[in-house]
Design an enzyme around this catalytic site. Structure first.
Site, PDB file in Angstrom:
ATOM      1  N   SER A   1      15.552   8.978   5.129  1.00  0.00           N
ATOM      2  CA  SER A   1      15.993   8.423   6.411  1.00  0.00           C
ATOM      3  C   SER A   1      15.217   8.899   7.639  1.00  0.00           C
ATOM      4  CB  SER A   1      17.482   8.681   6.627  1.00  0.00           C
ATOM      5  OG  SER A   1      17.766  10.062   6.501  1.00  0.00           O
TER       6      SER A   1
ATOM      7  N   ASP B   1      24.982  12.767  14.508  1.00  0.00           N
ATOM      8  CA  ASP B   1      25.433  13.216  13.178  1.00  0.00           C
ATOM      9  C   ASP B   1      24.852  14.574  12.776  1.00  0.00           C
ATOM     10  OD1 ASP B   1      22.811  12.759  12.338  1.00  0.00           O
ATOM     11  OD2 ASP B   1      23.277  10.847  11.383  1.00  0.00           O
TER      12      ASP B   1
ATOM     13  N   HIS C   1      20.073  13.599  11.571  1.00  0.00           N
ATOM     14  CA  HIS C   1      18.937  12.710  11.796  1.00  0.00           C
ATOM     15  C   HIS C   1      18.258  13.017  13.128  1.00  0.00           C
ATOM     16  CE1 HIS C   1      21.174  10.147   8.783  1.00  0.00           C
ATOM     17  NE2 HIS C   1      19.968  10.314   8.253  1.00  0.00           N
TER      18      HIS C   1
END
Length: 267
Positions: free
Chosen positions: A14, A239, A242
């Protein structure tokens, strides 16, 4: 869009796909906020190989349609291309980006393994690399930023070195005679979104260093040196796992500077 002269492959999970500007709405849905900073703006001389393997002008989110089942946002690819053009000038030519990253993936989903039906990424990945060169451009490097998922479990963390070594060696064998430097972004944290009773971040970071020593033309850059803080979570999105937009831009510029410092003479 025309076709590129210098092509760069972006793969991993990601943080390579990019989550910059991805917010969580009140009903829990993930949505990209649509903000595109100057360093991420589209440019006719920065292209992407789209999911249909056609060249088009790159725009954010670069991994839209590639990182399936996730909500991509700003990543490091377009900032990388802008920095490359700024520093290398005419030599950068038309830059082709080949986004391939998939969020939440383990390296064993990526490696070449004909006996494992769920390891479908490898063939698709190699085909994207080969297709990218069909119109005369040259693949210059692979940028790999992955391992957070593997670091969440001790057994996958312990296997990471052998898996990464095999992955890179197989890619190089399958795209011969193309010279393929690899810039590995060392991970900063394990994927705490997964079950992580036995997480082992040091094993994956050590594996990344070991592969750099044991294989030729591998460079590592350490994401811990990005403008992030693991205590205050500065540089991260909401979060805490990230990279935010500013950090992704910093990573893109760093990738360009690193590539040019070691391989700029090849452009």
């Amino acid at each position: 869009a025309t076709s590129p002269t210098n092509i760069f492959i972006l793969a991993g999970q990601s943080n390579m796909a990019g989550r910059g500007g991805v917010e969580k709405t009140q009903n829990g849905k993930l949505v990209w906020d649509g903000k595109v900073p100057l360093e991420c703006q589209s440019d006719p001389s920065i292209l992407r190989l789209n999911p249909e393997r056609q060249w088009e002008i790159a725009h954010e989110p670069l991994h839209l349609g590639i990182d399936i089942g996730h909500t991509p946002g700003i990543g490091s690819g377009i900032p990388f291309a802008h920095q490359l053009k700024e520093k290398a000038g005419q030599k950068a030519g038309i830059v082709g980006l080949v986004p391939c990253a998939r969020g939440g993936t383990l390296i064993e989903q990526w490696i070449k393994n004909p006996s494992n039906p769920s390891a479908t990424f490898y063939q698709n990945f190699i085909e994207r690399i080969k297709t990218s060169e069909k119109e005369g451009g040259v693949v210059r490097a692979l940028f790999w930023y992955q391992g957070e998922s593997d670091a969440a479990m001790n057994d996958t963390a312990q296997r990471y070195k052998d898996n990464l070594k095999k992955f890179i060696t197989d890619i190089r064998n399958d795209i011969k005679p193309r010279f393929l430097p690899v810039i590995i972004v060392k991970i900063a944290l394990y994927d705490f979104f997964m079950k992580h009773d036995t997480h082992n971040l040091p094993a994956v970071r050590e594996a990344e260093d070991a592969v750099q020593k044991e294989l030729p033309d591998i460079i590592t850059i350490d994401s811990l040196e990005l403008p992030i803080n693991l205590t205050t979570f500065e540089g991260f999105s909401w979060d805490h796992g990230h990279l935010n937009t500013a950090t992704e831009i910093a990573l893109g510029k760093w990738l360009a500077d690193t590539y040019l410092a070691h391989y700029g003479h090849l452009l």
